[in-house]
Design a protein around this motif. Sequence first.
Motif, PDB file in Angstrom:
ATOM      1  N   ALA A  16      35.648  28.993  57.363  1.00 39.84           N
ATOM      2  CA  ALA A  16      34.588  27.981  57.224  1.00 39.84           C
ATOM      3  C   ALA A  16      34.697  27.222  55.904  1.00 39.84           C
ATOM      4  CB  ALA A  16      33.208  28.633  57.368  1.00 39.84           C
ATOM      5  N   GLY A  17      35.933  27.004  55.439  1.00 36.30           N
ATOM      6  CA  GLY A  17      36.148  26.240  54.220  1.00 36.30           C
ATOM      7  C   GLY A  17      35.837  26.985  52.935  1.00 36.30           C
ATOM      8  N   ARG A  18      35.629  28.282  53.029  1.00 42.38           N
ATOM      9  CA  ARG A  18      35.313  29.082  51.847  1.00 42.38           C
ATOM     10  C   ARG A  18      36.538  29.859  51.389  1.00 42.38           C
ATOM     11  NH1 ARG A  18      31.668  33.212  53.012  1.00 42.38           N
ATOM     12  NH2 ARG A  18      32.549  33.168  55.069  1.00 42.38           N
ATOM     13  N   ARG A  19      36.571  30.170  50.078  1.00 39.99           N
ATOM     14  CA  ARG A  19      37.629  31.005  49.523  1.00 39.99           C
ATOM     15  C   ARG A  19      37.011  32.253  48.926  1.00 39.99           C
ATOM     16  NH1 ARG A  19      41.024  27.672  45.306  1.00 39.99           N
ATOM     17  NH2 ARG A  19      38.942  27.401  44.496  1.00 39.99           N
ATOM     18  N   THR A  20      37.794  33.302  48.892  1.00 37.88           N
ATOM     19  CA  THR A  20      37.404  34.520  48.201  1.00 37.88           C
ATOM     20  C   THR A  20      38.630  35.023  47.460  1.00 37.88           C
ATOM     21  OG1 THR A  20      36.260  36.649  48.442  1.00 37.88           O
ATOM     22  CG2 THR A  20      37.930  36.114  50.105  1.00 37.88           C
ATOM     23  N   ARG A  21      38.428  35.999  46.597  1.00 42.35           N
ATOM     24  CA  ARG A  21      39.552  36.544  45.844  1.00 42.35           C
ATOM     25  C   ARG A  21      39.676  38.029  46.119  1.00 42.35           C
ATOM     26  NH1 ARG A  21      36.692  33.057  43.474  1.00 42.35           N
ATOM     27  NH2 ARG A  21      37.588  31.153  42.739  1.00 42.35           N
ATOM     28  N   THR A  22      40.907  38.477  46.103  1.00 37.68           N
ATOM     29  CA  THR A  22      41.175  39.895  46.256  1.00 37.68           C
ATOM     30  C   THR A  22      42.165  40.290  45.175  1.00 37.68           C
ATOM     31  OG1 THR A  22      41.901  41.617  47.787  1.00 37.68           O
ATOM     32  CG2 THR A  22      43.028  39.508  47.941  1.00 37.68           C
ATOM     33  N   GLY A  23      42.044  41.504  44.671  1.00 39.02           N
ATOM     34  CA  GLY A  23      42.974  41.910  43.630  1.00 39.02           C
ATOM     35  C   GLY A  23      42.586  43.207  42.963  1.00 39.02           C
ATOM     36  N   VAL A  24      43.260  43.466  41.848  1.00 35.27           N
ATOM     37  CA  VAL A  24      43.009  44.678  41.072  1.00 35.27           C
ATOM     38  C   VAL A  24      42.846  44.323  39.598  1.00 35.27           C
ATOM     39  CG1 VAL A  24      44.241  46.215  42.655  1.00 35.27           C
ATOM     40  CG2 VAL A  24      45.457  45.169  40.751  1.00 35.27           C
ATOM     41  N   MET A  25      42.068  45.153  38.909  1.00 33.20           N
ATOM     42  CA  MET A  25      41.869  45.015  37.475  1.00 33.20           C
ATOM     43  C   MET A  25      42.298  46.327  36.832  1.00 33.20           C
ATOM     44  SD  MET A  25      38.342  44.374  35.328  1.00 33.20           S
ATOM     45  CE  MET A  25      37.962  42.886  36.205  1.00 33.20           C
ATOM     46  N   VAL A  26      43.200  46.231  35.850  1.00 31.35           N
ATOM     47  CA  VAL A  26      43.729  47.426  35.178  1.00 31.35           C
ATOM     48  C   VAL A  26      43.334  47.373  33.709  1.00 31.35           C
ATOM     49  CG1 VAL A  26      45.822  48.686  34.588  1.00 31.35           C
ATOM     50  CG2 VAL A  26      45.683  47.448  36.773  1.00 31.35           C
ATOM     51  N   ASP A  27      42.791  48.474  33.204  1.00 29.72           N
ATOM     52  CA  ASP A  27      42.439  48.583  31.789  1.00 29.72           C
ATOM     53  C   ASP A  27      43.733  48.750  30.993  1.00 29.72           C
ATOM     54  OD1 ASP A  27      41.569  49.273  29.241  1.00 29.72           O
ATOM     55  OD2 ASP A  27      40.008  50.615  29.975  1.00 29.72           O
ATOM     56  N   ILE A  28      44.025  47.796  30.104  1.00 31.60           N
ATOM     57  CA  ILE A  28      45.231  47.854  29.293  1.00 31.60           C
ATOM     58  C   ILE A  28      44.891  48.037  27.816  1.00 31.60           C
ATOM     59  CG2 ILE A  28      46.661  46.563  30.915  1.00 31.60           C
ATOM     60  CD1 ILE A  28      46.248  44.091  29.060  1.00 31.60           C
ATOM     61  N   THR A  29      43.662  48.463  27.544  1.00 29.39           N
ATOM     62  CA  THR A  29      43.236  48.692  26.169  1.00 29.39           C
ATOM     63  C   THR A  29      44.126  49.754  25.526  1.00 29.39           C
ATOM     64  OG1 THR A  29      40.964  48.233  26.840  1.00 29.39           O
ATOM     65  CG2 THR A  29      41.269  49.320  24.717  1.00 29.39           C
ATOM     66  N   ALA A  30      44.605  49.457  24.330  1.00 31.82           N
ATOM     67  CA  ALA A  30      45.474  50.418  23.634  1.00 31.82           C
ATOM     68  C   ALA A  30      44.670  51.556  23.067  1.00 31.82           C
ATOM     69  CB  ALA A  30      46.232  49.717  22.521  1.00 31.82           C
TER      70      ALA A  30
END
Length: 75
Positions: free
Chosen positions: A61-75
Motif C-alpha cells: 500500500a505504498g508504505r515502507r518498513t525497515r528490517t535489520g539488526v543492531m549490534v553493540d560495538i561499545t569498547a
Amino acid sequence: AVLADPDLLARLVHPDDRAAVQSAMHAARPGQRLVAEFRIRRPDGSRAWVEVHAASVDAGAGRRTRTGVMVDITA
C-alpha cells in the motif's frame, strides 16, 4: 521492542547523531542495505555505540518498513 513502538529507535539515538541517522534511514530505497554506526542512550542513561545493518522493504500500500539488526560495538 521496536516493533511494538516504532518511534523507540528515534528516541534512543543520541541527540547529536539523530539528524544523520534519520537522513540515512529516509534515504534508503526498498531493497537497499544500510550500514550505520551511531550512539544510543541506554535505559540507565549510559551511552553505547551501535552498528546497524538494515534494509528498507516494501510493506504494501505504498508504505515502507525497515528490517535489520543492531549490534553493540561499545569498547
